[in-house]
Scaffold this motif. Structure first.
Motif, PDB file in Angstrom:
ATOM      1  N   LEU A   1       0.838  -1.191   0.000  1.00 15.20           N
ATOM      2  CA  LEU A   1       0.000   0.000   0.000  1.00 15.20           C
ATOM      3  C   LEU A   1       0.878   1.248   0.000  1.00 15.20           C
ATOM      4  O   LEU A   1       1.749   1.408   0.858  1.00 15.20           O
ATOM      5  CB  LEU A   1      -0.906  -0.019   1.232  1.00 15.20           C
ATOM      6  CG  LEU A   1      -2.109   0.915   1.260  1.00 15.20           C
ATOM      7  CD1 LEU A   1      -3.030   0.658   0.077  1.00 15.20           C
ATOM      8  CD2 LEU A   1      -2.861   0.741   2.572  1.00 15.20           C
TER       9      LEU A   1
ATOM     10  N   THR B   1       0.130   4.727   0.419  1.00 15.48           N
ATOM     11  CA  THR B   1      -0.672   5.886   0.781  1.00 15.48           C
ATOM     12  C   THR B   1       0.226   7.101   1.017  1.00 15.48           C
ATOM     13  O   THR B   1       1.438   6.964   1.178  1.00 15.48           O
ATOM     14  CB  THR B   1      -1.501   5.604   2.039  1.00 15.48           C
ATOM     15  OG1 THR B   1      -0.631   5.208   3.096  1.00 15.48           O
ATOM     16  CG2 THR B   1      -2.506   4.486   1.778  1.00 15.48           C
ATOM     17  N   ARG B   2      -0.384   8.262   1.083  1.00 20.97           N
ATOM     18  CA  ARG B   2       0.367   9.494   1.209  1.00 20.97           C
ATOM     19  C   ARG B   2      -0.299  10.406   2.239  1.00 20.97           C
ATOM     20  O   ARG B   2      -1.463  10.216   2.584  1.00 20.97           O
ATOM     21  CB  ARG B   2       0.440  10.225  -0.141  1.00 20.97           C
ATOM     22  CG  ARG B   2       1.122   9.427  -1.236  1.00 20.97           C
ATOM     23  CD  ARG B   2       1.070  10.163  -2.553  1.00 20.97           C
ATOM     24  NE  ARG B   2       1.679  11.471  -2.466  1.00 20.97           N
ATOM     25  CZ  ARG B   2       2.977  11.704  -2.547  1.00 20.97           C
ATOM     26  NH1 ARG B   2       3.817  10.707  -2.711  1.00 20.97           N
ATOM     27  NH2 ARG B   2       3.459  12.928  -2.470  1.00 20.97           N
ATOM     28  N   SER B   3       0.461  11.372   2.701  1.00 19.12           N
ATOM     29  CA  SER B   3      -0.066  12.407   3.589  1.00 19.12           C
ATOM     30  C   SER B   3       0.176  13.761   2.937  1.00 19.12           C
ATOM     31  O   SER B   3       0.876  13.873   1.920  1.00 19.12           O
ATOM     32  CB  SER B   3       0.618  12.343   4.960  1.00 19.12           C
ATOM     33  OG  SER B   3       1.937  12.841   4.875  1.00 19.12           O
TER      34      SER B   3
ATOM     35  N   GLN C   1      -1.721   8.455  -4.933  1.00 16.61           N
ATOM     36  CA  GLN C   1      -1.707   7.288  -4.057  1.00 16.61           C
ATOM     37  C   GLN C   1      -1.950   6.047  -4.921  1.00 16.61           C
ATOM     38  O   GLN C   1      -2.675   6.092  -5.907  1.00 16.61           O
ATOM     39  CB  GLN C   1      -2.783   7.394  -2.984  1.00 16.61           C
ATOM     40  CG  GLN C   1      -2.619   8.596  -2.079  1.00 16.61           C
ATOM     41  CD  GLN C   1      -3.572   8.545  -0.894  1.00 16.61           C
ATOM     42  OE1 GLN C   1      -3.186   8.174   0.203  1.00 16.61           O
ATOM     43  NE2 GLN C   1      -4.814   8.924  -1.122  1.00 16.61           N
TER      44      GLN C   1
ATOM     45  N   ALA D   1     -11.052   2.902   3.620  1.00 20.64           N
ATOM     46  CA  ALA D   1     -10.667   3.757   4.746  1.00 20.64           C
ATOM     47  C   ALA D   1     -11.931   4.102   5.524  1.00 20.64           C
ATOM     48  O   ALA D   1     -12.981   4.375   4.930  1.00 20.64           O
ATOM     49  CB  ALA D   1      -9.983   5.022   4.252  1.00 20.64           C
TER      50      ALA D   1
ATOM     51  N   LEU E   1      -5.209   4.760  -6.441  1.00 23.33           N
ATOM     52  CA  LEU E   1      -6.267   4.785  -5.421  1.00 23.33           C
ATOM     53  C   LEU E   1      -7.041   6.096  -5.550  1.00 23.33           C
ATOM     54  O   LEU E   1      -6.909   7.022  -4.747  1.00 23.33           O
ATOM     55  CB  LEU E   1      -5.662   4.636  -4.024  1.00 23.33           C
ATOM     56  CG  LEU E   1      -4.982   3.295  -3.736  1.00 23.33           C
ATOM     57  CD1 LEU E   1      -4.286   3.321  -2.381  1.00 23.33           C
ATOM     58  CD2 LEU E   1      -5.998   2.166  -3.792  1.00 23.33           C
TER      59      LEU E   1
ATOM     60  N   LEU F   1      -9.461   7.846  -2.530  1.00 20.66           N
ATOM     61  CA  LEU F   1      -9.013   7.611  -1.153  1.00 20.66           C
ATOM     62  C   LEU F   1      -8.437   8.906  -0.604  1.00 20.66           C
ATOM     63  O   LEU F   1      -7.556   9.504  -1.218  1.00 20.66           O
ATOM     64  CB  LEU F   1      -7.964   6.509  -1.117  1.00 20.66           C
ATOM     65  CG  LEU F   1      -7.575   6.013   0.280  1.00 20.66           C
ATOM     66  CD1 LEU F   1      -8.687   5.143   0.854  1.00 20.66           C
ATOM     67  CD2 LEU F   1      -6.271   5.239   0.241  1.00 20.66           C
TER      68      LEU F   1
ATOM     69  N   LEU G   1      -6.241  11.696   1.448  1.00 17.22           N
ATOM     70  CA  LEU G   1      -4.889  11.750   1.989  1.00 17.22           C
ATOM     71  C   LEU G   1      -4.940  11.627   3.507  1.00 17.22           C
ATOM     72  O   LEU G   1      -5.906  12.037   4.144  1.00 17.22           O
ATOM     73  CB  LEU G   1      -4.217  13.068   1.623  1.00 17.22           C
ATOM     74  CG  LEU G   1      -3.834  13.296   0.161  1.00 17.22           C
ATOM     75  CD1 LEU G   1      -3.252  14.692  -0.001  1.00 17.22           C
ATOM     76  CD2 LEU G   1      -2.835  12.264  -0.323  1.00 17.22           C
ATOM     77  N   GLN G   2      -3.895  11.042   4.069  1.00 16.35           N
ATOM     78  CA  GLN G   2      -3.781  10.990   5.520  1.00 16.35           C
ATOM     79  C   GLN G   2      -3.500  12.394   6.033  1.00 16.35           C
ATOM     80  O   GLN G   2      -2.476  12.990   5.713  1.00 16.35           O
ATOM     81  CB  GLN G   2      -2.644  10.035   5.916  1.00 16.35           C
ATOM     82  CG  GLN G   2      -2.499   9.859   7.409  1.00 16.35           C
ATOM     83  CD  GLN G   2      -1.229   9.103   7.749  1.00 16.35           C
ATOM     84  OE1 GLN G   2      -0.668   9.263   8.819  1.00 16.35           O
ATOM     85  NE2 GLN G   2      -0.750   8.273   6.832  1.00 16.35           N
TER      86      GLN G   2
ATOM     87  N   ILE H   1      -7.490   1.888   7.839  1.00 15.28           N
ATOM     88  CA  ILE H   1      -7.552   1.511   6.431  1.00 15.28           C
ATOM     89  C   ILE H   1      -7.288   0.012   6.339  1.00 15.28           C
ATOM     90  O   ILE H   1      -6.521  -0.544   7.130  1.00 15.28           O
ATOM     91  CB  ILE H   1      -6.528   2.321   5.604  1.00 15.28           C
ATOM     92  CG1 ILE H   1      -6.739   2.087   4.112  1.00 15.28           C
ATOM     93  CG2 ILE H   1      -5.105   2.004   6.008  1.00 15.28           C
ATOM     94  CD1 ILE H   1      -5.936   3.048   3.257  1.00 15.28           C
TER      95      ILE H   1
END
Length: 305
Positions: A61, A63-65, A75, A96, A122, A125, A127-128, A144
């Motif tokens: 995975l 994912t990004r912030s 992402q 999520a 993604l 979805l 962002l964090q 998530i």
């Protein structure tokens, strides 16, 4: 000089000053911040793990912030076929959750050959991210997970019933405080903090520990010198006490980095390499799942745990 003339020249002087600072910083500060940030990104990429999605299927995975500024805003998720047979269809979902709200991203990969990978975006979805309001601290999502839905291979369709692996973000990027803003961009400088600590340990070994004196504070080192009557070690303790002061050790580190004597770079050691090889080959198990096998040649179904 008239005050009005000075006020008129204020803006051009400030503009020239900012240009000079920007030019000097582009040669000095920015390359060092970039090294530290590249170290942070390389460490995060190394920490991403292949996780078992189903039998002979693994995912990673990505994912990004909102803190990620590496030029890749998308992402994504990587899936790979670790088996020896072709996967005709792979359907799964990335979800999520924030309380009762669910952000679902249904995904599918087709004709995934043995040993091959697929990268899927993604889209949708969040962002964090964290936000501060009057009534508390809020995240864009609390957890998530990734779970399989249906896999078709070898003239058989497997229907999965599992919650998958639940992952809870720690929000380290927001809470560690190791960020610097330079010319409108954020850089993670935690690697510089680690470099200062390592430099302090090297100085302590050079001037104190190799002579049998242990400690990283002046009081304990001086006390050990007086207690053991090793007065010949006193100059080394004095040198270390001076060099361990925060302004001095910061200046020493920056000087080494500016003169290109030292460079901040992410490097594998033997233990890290062994751990990486293990995870690349084995992945991380998602635990037992319930599968309903549908044979393409027959309408009957069987259950297996």
């Amino acid at each position: 000089m008239d005050a009005s003339i000075i006020w008129t020249l204020r803006k051009p002087v400030i503009w020239v000053w900012r240009k000079l600072v920007g030019w000097a910083g582009a040669w000095t500060v920015e390359p060092i911040y970039r090294q530290a940030n590249d170290y942070h990104l390389a460490l995060r990429n190394w920490q991403r793990r292949w996780v078992e999605l189903a039998a002979n299927v693994e995912y990673k995975l990505m994912t990004r912030s909102s803190f990620d500024q590496d030029g890749n805003p998308e992402q994504s998720i990587w899936v790979r076929n670790t088996g020896t047979t072709l996967i005709d269809e792979l359907h799964f979902c990335v979800e999520a959750r924030l309380g009762s709200v669910s952000y679902q991203v249904p995904l599918a990969a087709y004709r995934l050959r043995p040993g091959c990978l697929a990268r899927l975006p993604l889209i949708g979805l969040p962002l964090q991210d964290l936000s501060i309001r009057k009534d508390g601290l809020f995240a864009t999502y609390e957890s998530i997970r990734v779970y399989p839905i249906r896999i078709a291979r070898e003239q058989r369709i497997d229907i999965y019933s599992t919650d998958g692996v639940v992952w809870t973000p720690s929000h380290d990027d927001y809470l560690n405080g190791e960020w610097k803003r330079w010319r409108g961009r954020l850089y993670n400088v935690k690697a510089m903090t680690d470099a200062r600590r390592d430099h302090l340990l090297r100085l302590g070994h050079r001037w104190c520990r190799r002579h049998g004196l242990w400690g990283l504070d002046a009081a304990s080192l001086f006390g050990e010198v007086w207690r053991t009557r090793r007065y010949k070690r006193l100059p080394g303790v004095l040198m270390f006490t001076l060099a361990s002061r925060a302004p001095v050790i910061n200046a020493m580190l920056w000087l080494r980095l500016l003169l290109r004597i030292e460079r901040i770079a992410f490097e594998f050691d033997a233990d890290m390499q062994a751990a990486t090889e293990y995870v690349l080959k084995k992945g991380q198990s998602a635990g037992p799942v319930r599968v309903i096998h549908w044979d393409a040649a027959s309408p009957t179904t069987t259950d297996s745990a």
